[in-house]
Design a protein around this motif. Structure first.
Motif, PDB file in Angstrom:
ATOM      1  N   ALA A   4       0.848  -1.193   0.000  1.00  0.00           N
ATOM      2  CA  ALA A   4       0.000   0.000   0.000  1.00  0.00           C
ATOM      3  C   ALA A   4       0.882   1.241   0.000  1.00  0.00           C
ATOM      4  CB  ALA A   4      -0.913  -0.021   1.223  1.00  0.00           C
ATOM      5  N   SER A   5       0.261   2.415  -0.032  1.00  0.00           N
ATOM      6  CA  SER A   5       1.024   3.660  -0.101  1.00  0.00           C
ATOM      7  C   SER A   5       1.956   3.837   1.095  1.00  0.00           C
ATOM      8  CB  SER A   5       0.061   4.855  -0.194  1.00  0.00           C
ATOM      9  OG  SER A   5      -0.775   4.921   0.948  1.00  0.00           O
ATOM     10  N   GLU A   6       1.572   3.296   2.259  1.00  0.00           N
ATOM     11  CA  GLU A   6       2.395   3.420   3.459  1.00  0.00           C
ATOM     12  C   GLU A   6       3.223   2.165   3.725  1.00  0.00           C
ATOM     13  OE1 GLU A   6       2.613   6.184   5.188  1.00  0.00           O
ATOM     14  OE2 GLU A   6       1.107   7.250   4.020  1.00  0.00           O
ATOM     15  N   GLY A   7       3.165   1.187   2.800  1.00  0.00           N
ATOM     16  CA  GLY A   7       4.018   0.010   2.916  1.00  0.00           C
ATOM     17  C   GLY A   7       3.360  -1.255   3.413  1.00  0.00           C
ATOM     18  N   SER A   8       2.171  -1.167   4.013  1.00  0.00           N
ATOM     19  CA  SER A   8       1.510  -2.367   4.524  1.00  0.00           C
ATOM     20  C   SER A   8       1.008  -3.219   3.363  1.00  0.00           C
ATOM     21  CB  SER A   8       0.340  -1.985   5.438  1.00  0.00           C
ATOM     22  OG  SER A   8       0.797  -1.266   6.570  1.00  0.00           O
ATOM     23  N   PRO A   9       1.054  -4.557   3.500  1.00  0.00           N
ATOM     24  CA  PRO A   9       0.657  -5.428   2.392  1.00  0.00           C
ATOM     25  C   PRO A   9      -0.844  -5.389   2.090  1.00  0.00           C
ATOM     26  CG  PRO A   9       2.180  -6.560   3.845  1.00  0.00           C
ATOM     27  CD  PRO A   9       1.757  -5.308   4.553  1.00  0.00           C
TER      28      PRO A   9
END
Length: 572
Positions: free
Chosen positions: A516-521
């Motif tokens: 995702a945009s913040e790095g979470s899958p």
């Protein structure tokens, strides 16, 4: 007494100087209207911060004061002595209400030597931000000020900071204890007044600050057992003089009672100043306490044989961060091994210090004692990263769960009647995968206790068990993704994320995902996903209810979200 100064609106502060014993003077900072200490500690009668001068052939200052008292305290100090003649500054611990002005004192006494525990002086470096002379003391080390004032230092960690020491003066039989044996009770009376006036404040202070570390209280009092103590020179409230024996006995009684009711507990042995021992010990502690298990940390560099034997005997879980080979700390591991019984649960872990004692050898020595080893030794193959610390935290949680497993099952079964449990099971929920990432570390969990909670902004709550690995990645301000599992074909993903992963294992191996945009899958095979930011958390005994706002999301396919029927409310 100084003049009263208004520090902020309607908050009065003042200093008081008074003799308390031969060659010994107190400088008390009176905080008349302070109504809160730490976050949770409400005050009724303000508090004091007590500092002491001991005049032998050498001059020693025991503790200082809070930054808010800078002008008043420094004026009082200069009124008593020429600060440049101070030889030693004894720092009982680095909590800012006692150490906040040590830097200011050093400005006037640049040649003074600061005396404290190894941990204390390390902390103080980060507070003072300039070089200063240091003297590290260990348990029962002494310092002769001359004139009969021989000071003996007692290691008293966790009362209530990890770096705490007591100081005993042989000439006056005064025991300088900082937070221990104190109370938040502001009065001009220097010594303990009538018991009826102070016992309520004294017991409330113990409940809030000392009871959680009752084991440490008992250990510290055992270390002081052979010292002649006529007066307790504490850090808060009136000094204990005529009532000292009775009030010390209260600590002994209350701590024994607290220990009898204490939850499962664990001790973590580490070696300060060696490799990543302290940082990895902290990560393990953070994981263990998620399960409700009390944790004590013991530094092998300063612990004596009796400390180690008591710590092993008092705790059901034992963790050892590997010390350096052929060191004093390594020699002390033999004491740990010898003290371990067959019911103790043991975990050993590397410190990544360059010359660790081999953890497999340590593990084998505990196995020979018929100890329970629920977790394989933890090994570090490269400089610890966020993933390493996360793996250690998760291992700590695994150990904590092993310690409390039987009790938790009994508590759940006894929490409600069978009919009530079945009724609660009628509450319906969906099936989701919560995913999060911090740096190089990733985590995930299956969630079903999810509910929309607001329209504007769009928000929902999710209940996260305190011992979940992902919980530390869902603090206020953190971001994560809520993935909705499909009604048809969700079983493989559900089974995958319900697997008990080894600490540090890749939870997304074999899963089709994208960041995702913040790095979470984001799980590609989900029905939909929402990117979320944690806004607040509410504690609910064994879970955190996490309220989050949705700032992005999309539908992957036009299908329903899977539901999760239950038979009873005592299980997921």
């Amino acid at each position: 007494m100084s003049e009263i100064v208004e520090w902020t609106s309607n908050k009065r502060i003042q200093t008081q100087v008074a003799p308390v014993a031969e060659d010994t003077t107190t400088i008390r900072s009176l905080d008349w209207d302070r109504d809160r200490f730490d976050i949770e500690f409400g005050l009724q009668e303000g508090t004091t911060y007590n500092s002491y001068l001991i005049r032998g052939d050498k001059l020693a200052l025991v503790d200082a004061s809070h930054e808010k008292f800078r002008q008043l305290y420094m004026d009082a100090l200069v009124g008593e002595v020429d600060p440049s003649t101070i030889d030693y500054i004894i720092c009982s611990h680095t909590e800012p209400d006692h150490s906040g002005l040590i830097g200011a004192v050093l400005d006037l006494a640049p040649e003074a030597t600061v005396v404290g525990s190894k941990v204390c002086l390390s902390f103080l470096d980060n507070l003072v931000h300039k070089p200063f002379n240091k003297m590290v003391v260990k348990n029962e080390d002494t310092l002769d000020l001359g004139g009969g004032h021989v000071l003996t230092f007692i290691m008293a960690p966790n009362l209530h900071w990890p770096d705490t020491i007591f100081t005993h003066d042989a000439k006056t039989s005064c025991l300088f204890t900082c937070d221990a044996f104190g109370m938040h009770y502001c009065t001009e009376t220097v010594f303990d007044p009538d018991m009826s006036l102070i016992l309520g404040h004294y017991s409330f202070y113990y409940e809030c600050l000392m009871k959680p570390n009752a084991r440490s209280v008992i250990t510290a009092m055992r270390k002081c057992a052979n010292l002649k103590v006529d007066m307790i020179c504490n850090g808060h409230g009136p000094l204990l003089n005529t009532l000292a024996p009775e009030l010390m006995e209260y600590y002994q009684t209350w701590s024994a009672e607290a220990m009898a009711k204490a939850p499962d507990s664990c001790v973590v042995f580490y070696t300060s100043g060696y490799g990543y021992s302290e940082q990895l010990a902290q990560a393990l502690e953070e994981g263990i306490i998620k399960t409700g298990v009390h944790v004590d940390q013991v530094d092998l560099t300063t612990a004596d044989t009796q400390d180690i034997i008591e710590a092993v005997g008092a705790n059901s879980g034992i963790v050892i961060l590997s010390p350096p080979v052929n060191s004093l700390s390594a020699n002390k591991i033999g004491t740990v091994v010898a003290a371990v019984g067959p019911k103790k649960k043991i975990m050993v872990a590397e410190s990544y210090g360059g010359s660790d004692e081999p953890v497999d050898v340590l593990n084998a020595s505990f196995r020979d004692q018929n100890a329970v080893i629920p977790i394989a030794p933890l090994k570090v193959t490269s400089v610890p990263t966020e993933c390493t610390f996360k793996a250690y935290e998760e291992s700590g949680t695994d150990l904590g769960q092993a310690l409390v497993c039987k009790k938790k099952i009994a508590d759940v079964k006894g929490a409600m009647t069978n009919d009530t449990a079945k009724a609660l099971g009628k509450l319906s929920g969906g099936l989701y995968v919560v995913t999060a990432a911090k740096g190089t570390a990733q985590s995930a969990m299956i969630a079903s206790w999810v509910s929309q909670a607001s329209f504007e902004p769009l928000g929902f709550t999710v209940a996260v068990a305190k011992d979940r690995a992902i919980e530390s990645m869902m603090q206020v301000g953190d971001t994560f993704v809520l993935n909705c599992l499909p009604e048809e074909g969700h079983q493989p993903l559900m089974k995958h994320f319900l697997t008990r992963f080894a600490p540090g294992a890749d939870r997304f191996e074999g899963v089709n995902w994208t960041p995702a945009s913040e790095g979470s899958p984001i799980i590609v095979d989900a029905v939909a996903h929402m990117e979320c930011k944690v806004v607040s958390r509410m504690e609910a005994i064994d879970h955190w209810v996490v309220y989050s706002e949705v700032f992005d999301g999309s539908i992957h396919k036009d299908e329903r979200t899977a539901t999760h029927p239950r038979k009873v409310g005592t299980y997921y």
